[in-house]
Design a protein around this motif. Structure first.
Motif, PDB file in Angstrom:
ATOM      1  N   ASP A  77      30.549  28.660  52.899  1.00 18.87           N
ATOM      2  CA  ASP A  77      30.057  27.919  54.054  1.00 18.87           C
ATOM      3  C   ASP A  77      30.626  28.438  55.368  1.00 18.87           C
ATOM      4  O   ASP A  77      30.073  28.175  56.436  1.00 18.87           O
ATOM      5  CB  ASP A  77      30.400  26.425  53.903  1.00 18.87           C
ATOM      6  CG  ASP A  77      29.611  25.777  52.781  1.00 18.87           C
ATOM      7  OD1 ASP A  77      28.629  26.385  52.316  1.00 18.87           O
ATOM      8  OD2 ASP A  77      29.979  24.658  52.377  1.00 18.87           O
ATOM      9  N   GLY A  78      31.731  29.156  55.320  1.00 25.69           N
ATOM     10  CA  GLY A  78      32.324  29.706  56.535  1.00 25.69           C
ATOM     11  C   GLY A  78      33.588  30.473  56.197  1.00 25.69           C
ATOM     12  O   GLY A  78      34.361  30.047  55.336  1.00 25.69           O
ATOM     13  N   GLY A  79      33.803  31.611  56.847  1.00 22.34           N
ATOM     14  CA  GLY A  79      34.983  32.413  56.574  1.00 22.34           C
ATOM     15  C   GLY A  79      34.791  33.322  55.379  1.00 22.34           C
ATOM     16  O   GLY A  79      33.679  33.551  54.907  1.00 22.34           O
ATOM     17  N   MET A  80      35.910  33.865  54.885  1.00 22.69           N
ATOM     18  CA  MET A  80      35.859  34.826  53.786  1.00 22.69           C
ATOM     19  C   MET A  80      35.873  34.134  52.431  1.00 22.69           C
ATOM     20  O   MET A  80      36.687  33.237  52.200  1.00 22.69           O
ATOM     21  CB  MET A  80      37.053  35.785  53.875  1.00 22.69           C
ATOM     22  CG  MET A  80      36.923  36.829  54.970  1.00 22.69           C
ATOM     23  SD  MET A  80      35.491  37.935  54.752  1.00 22.69           S
ATOM     24  CE  MET A  80      35.897  38.733  53.202  1.00 22.69           C
ATOM     25  N   PRO A  81      35.003  34.537  51.518  1.00 17.70           N
ATOM     26  CA  PRO A  81      35.044  33.997  50.160  1.00 17.70           C
ATOM     27  C   PRO A  81      36.401  34.220  49.526  1.00 17.70           C
ATOM     28  O   PRO A  81      37.105  35.184  49.843  1.00 17.70           O
ATOM     29  CB  PRO A  81      33.968  34.813  49.436  1.00 17.70           C
ATOM     30  CG  PRO A  81      33.034  35.252  50.514  1.00 17.70           C
ATOM     31  CD  PRO A  81      33.910  35.502  51.708  1.00 17.70           C
ATOM     32  N   SER A  82      36.784  33.311  48.648  1.00 12.34           N
ATOM     33  CA  SER A  82      38.011  33.305  47.846  1.00 12.34           C
ATOM     34  C   SER A  82      39.250  32.870  48.618  1.00 12.34           C
ATOM     35  O   SER A  82      40.301  32.655  48.026  1.00 12.34           O
ATOM     36  CB  SER A  82      38.273  34.669  47.175  1.00 12.34           C
ATOM     37  OG  SER A  82      38.886  35.581  48.057  1.00 12.34           O
ATOM     38  N   VAL A  83      39.164  32.711  49.961  1.00 11.84           N
ATOM     39  CA  VAL A  83      40.299  32.204  50.732  1.00 11.84           C
ATOM     40  C   VAL A  83      40.141  30.687  50.842  1.00 11.84           C
ATOM     41  O   VAL A  83      39.477  30.183  51.739  1.00 11.84           O
ATOM     42  CB  VAL A  83      40.382  32.850  52.132  1.00 11.84           C
ATOM     43  CG1 VAL A  83      41.594  32.327  52.900  1.00 11.84           C
ATOM     44  CG2 VAL A  83      40.450  34.361  52.010  1.00 11.84           C
ATOM     45  N   SER A  84      40.718  29.964  49.878  1.00 11.50           N
ATOM     46  CA  SER A  84      40.522  28.508  49.748  1.00 11.50           C
ATOM     47  C   SER A  84      39.040  28.156  49.663  1.00 11.50           C
ATOM     48  O   SER A  84      38.619  27.087  50.063  1.00 11.50           O
ATOM     49  CB  SER A  84      41.175  27.744  50.919  1.00 11.50           C
ATOM     50  OG  SER A  84      42.561  27.687  50.744  1.00 11.50           O
ATOM     51  N   ASP A  85      38.262  29.069  49.148  1.00  7.78           N
ATOM     52  CA  ASP A  85      36.823  28.896  48.944  1.00  7.78           C
ATOM     53  C   ASP A  85      36.451  29.550  47.619  1.00  7.78           C
ATOM     54  O   ASP A  85      37.235  30.345  47.073  1.00  7.78           O
ATOM     55  CB  ASP A  85      36.030  29.557  50.082  1.00  7.78           C
ATOM     56  CG  ASP A  85      35.760  28.618  51.257  1.00  7.78           C
ATOM     57  OD1 ASP A  85      35.732  27.397  51.023  1.00  7.78           O
ATOM     58  OD2 ASP A  85      35.589  29.103  52.378  1.00  7.78           O
ATOM     59  N   PRO A  86      35.264  29.262  47.082  1.00  2.58           N
ATOM     60  CA  PRO A  86      34.850  29.934  45.847  1.00  2.58           C
ATOM     61  C   PRO A  86      34.852  31.453  46.025  1.00  2.58           C
ATOM     62  O   PRO A  86      34.570  31.960  47.105  1.00  2.58           O
ATOM     63  CB  PRO A  86      33.432  29.402  45.624  1.00  2.58           C
ATOM     64  CG  PRO A  86      33.382  28.109  46.358  1.00  2.58           C
ATOM     65  CD  PRO A  86      34.258  28.295  47.558  1.00  2.58           C
ATOM     66  N   GLY A  87      35.166  32.156  44.942  1.00  6.87           N
ATOM     67  CA  GLY A  87      35.102  33.610  45.006  1.00  6.87           C
ATOM     68  C   GLY A  87      36.145  34.327  44.174  1.00  6.87           C
ATOM     69  O   GLY A  87      35.891  35.401  43.621  1.00  6.87           O
ATOM     70  N   TYR A  88      37.339  33.736  44.062  1.00  6.62           N
ATOM     71  CA  TYR A  88      38.406  34.441  43.346  1.00  6.62           C
ATOM     72  C   TYR A  88      38.001  34.765  41.911  1.00  6.62           C
ATOM     73  O   TYR A  88      38.212  35.890  41.433  1.00  6.62           O
ATOM     74  CB  TYR A  88      39.691  33.615  43.344  1.00  6.62           C
ATOM     75  CG  TYR A  88      40.719  34.163  42.383  1.00  6.62           C
ATOM     76  CD1 TYR A  88      41.449  35.308  42.709  1.00  6.62           C
ATOM     77  CD2 TYR A  88      40.925  33.567  41.137  1.00  6.62           C
ATOM     78  CE1 TYR A  88      42.379  35.834  41.817  1.00  6.62           C
ATOM     79  CE2 TYR A  88      41.849  34.092  40.247  1.00  6.62           C
ATOM     80  CZ  TYR A  88      42.572  35.217  40.581  1.00  6.62           C
ATOM     81  OH  TYR A  88      43.477  35.742  39.704  1.00  6.62           O
ATOM     82  N   ARG A  89      37.411  33.803  41.217  1.00  9.33           N
ATOM     83  CA  ARG A  89      37.045  34.029  39.816  1.00  9.33           C
ATOM     84  C   ARG A  89      36.066  35.191  39.684  1.00  9.33           C
ATOM     85  O   ARG A  89      36.193  36.042  38.793  1.00  9.33           O
ATOM     86  CB  ARG A  89      36.414  32.770  39.221  1.00  9.33           C
ATOM     87  CG  ARG A  89      37.387  31.670  38.872  1.00  9.33           C
ATOM     88  CD  ARG A  89      36.682  30.576  38.083  1.00  9.33           C
ATOM     89  NE  ARG A  89      37.576  29.492  37.701  1.00  9.33           N
ATOM     90  CZ  ARG A  89      37.795  28.414  38.426  1.00  9.33           C
ATOM     91  NH1 ARG A  89      37.177  28.268  39.582  1.00  9.33           N
ATOM     92  NH2 ARG A  89      38.623  27.470  38.019  1.00  9.33           N
ATOM     93  N   LEU A  90      35.091  35.244  40.594  1.00  5.35           N
ATOM     94  CA  LEU A  90      34.081  36.296  40.504  1.00  5.35           C
ATOM     95  C   LEU A  90      34.686  37.659  40.848  1.00  5.35           C
ATOM     96  O   LEU A  90      34.381  38.661  40.201  1.00  5.35           O
ATOM     97  CB  LEU A  90      32.913  35.988  41.446  1.00  5.35           C
ATOM     98  CG  LEU A  90      31.757  37.000  41.432  1.00  5.35           C
ATOM     99  CD1 LEU A  90      31.214  37.177  40.019  1.00  5.35           C
ATOM    100  CD2 LEU A  90      30.642  36.550  42.365  1.00  5.35           C
ATOM    101  N   VAL A  91      35.534  37.700  41.865  1.00  7.49           N
ATOM    102  CA  VAL A  91      36.189  38.962  42.215  1.00  7.49           C
ATOM    103  C   VAL A  91      37.024  39.463  41.040  1.00  7.49           C
ATOM    104  O   VAL A  91      36.959  40.643  40.663  1.00  7.49           O
ATOM    105  CB  VAL A  91      37.064  38.794  43.473  1.00  7.49           C
ATOM    106  CG1 VAL A  91      37.912  40.043  43.708  1.00  7.49           C
ATOM    107  CG2 VAL A  91      36.200  38.511  44.692  1.00  7.49           C
ATOM    108  N   ARG A  92      37.819  38.579  40.451  1.00 11.14           N
ATOM    109  CA  ARG A  92      38.667  38.966  39.333  1.00 11.14           C
ATOM    110  C   ARG A  92      37.835  39.458  38.151  1.00 11.14           C
ATOM    111  O   ARG A  92      38.152  40.474  37.514  1.00 11.14           O
ATOM    112  CB  ARG A  92      39.523  37.769  38.915  1.00 11.14           C
ATOM    113  CG  ARG A  92      40.541  38.034  37.820  1.00 11.14           C
ATOM    114  CD  ARG A  92      41.656  38.923  38.308  1.00 11.14           C
ATOM    115  NE  ARG A  92      41.446  40.307  37.907  1.00 11.14           N
ATOM    116  CZ  ARG A  92      42.141  41.325  38.356  1.00 11.14           C
ATOM    117  NH1 ARG A  92      43.086  41.133  39.263  1.00 11.14           N
ATOM    118  NH2 ARG A  92      41.901  42.555  37.925  1.00 11.14           N
TER     119      ARG A  92
END
Length: 288
Positions: A96-111
């Motif tokens: 919704d705003g800012g970089m994914p995975s920074v306190s937002d969804p994304g870490y699981r997919l990146v990993r």
């Protein structure tokens, strides 16, 4: 695997692109952000309706398939997206705003993508963390990001007690309905006089930055529940003064420097600086 529409030319292995989304003002979207939205085969969005509105504001057509990717379905959706990436598709991830995975969804997919050998890159963009730091007026040469504090008061207070002596500037995210309690606990743990800044609705129409001691911010929040997305920046704890050594240690330190070739004046100056003492006081001890 389900069929996915192909926007561009597929390759042997796909690519995951993390998109830094505007915090509020659509004009902050980069040219590359727009380009990736317009060329991705799949766009995984934290809020699909919000993404659709943003694309409309940017006058960008998203030809790829838009799927939801948020806290509630990350675990289930991640393997599906990795399968899509492994098949050669270009997948864009946007929150919704800012970089994914920074306190937002994304870490699981990146990993998961890294573990699968899929290239991961980013179209960097806005970040509430660095924006709030820059606006806070507090030291930013060294900082640490704590994200959201624990939800329950007991766990939150315990975490803040553990951070009370942290000398780096601290950055927190907090929800509007918890900010009053969080600020009160911050003031109790860090001291009411600790400098801080509350940044609300960054880059949006009603942006507000309050630069006040924690006690005053706590009183302000208690006067009426703030609304919008909130980032709190807090100055680090003052550095502890070095413990004063006994007189024999000071004499030995000066003597060691003199033996190494320094003049007594320079030796005394170095020792005084090391221990945070006045040079005169070290002279008095050496000549006693």
């Amino acid at each position: 695997m389900k069929e996915w529409p192909t926007v561009g030319e597929m390759s042997d292995i796909g690519r995951l692109v993390l998109l830094g989304a505007p915090l509020g003002n659509p004009a902050d979207a980069s040219a590359r952000f727009r380009e990736v939205l317009a060329t991705a085969d799949v766009v995984a969005a934290e809020d699909t309706r919000r993404l659709t509105r943003l694309a409309r504001d940017l006058d960008v057509t998203v030809p790829g398939r838009i799927v939801s990717y948020f806290e509630g379905n990350e675990e289930r959706r991640t393997p599906e997206l990795v399968e899509v990436l492994a098949a050669g598709y270009l997948v864009a991830l946007v929150t919704d705003g800012g970089m994914p995975s920074v306190s937002d969804p994304g870490y699981r997919l990146v990993r998961a993508a890294v573990d699968a050998g899929v290239p991961v890159t980013a179209a960097p963009g806005p970040s509430a963390v660095t924006t709030a730091l820059a606006l806070s007026g507090l030291p930013v040469d060294r900082f640490c990001f704590e994200g959201f504090l624990p939800r329950t008061p007991g766990a939150r207070r315990a975490r803040l007690r553990a951070l009370a002596a942290e000398e780096r500037t601290l950055v927190f995210f907090e929800a509007p309905h918890r900010i009053t309690g969080a600020l009160a606990d911050l003031a109790a743990a860090f001291g009411a006089d600790r400098p801080a800044a509350l940044c609300r609705e960054l880059t949006k129409t009603y942006e507000e930055v309050l630069r006040r001691p924690l006690g005053e911010l706590a009183d302000w929040a208690a006067g009426g529940e703030p609304r919008g997305e909130i980032t709190v920046v807090v100055a680090g704890a003052p550095a502890a003064a070095p413990e004063r050594p006994d007189d024999d240690t000071l004499r030995a330190a000066v003597a060691a420097r003199e033996a190494a070739g320094l003049s007594r004046r320079d030796a005394v100056t170095e020792v005084a600086t090391e221990y945070g003492l006045r040079r005169r006081d070290v002279y008095t001890v050496v000549h006693a």
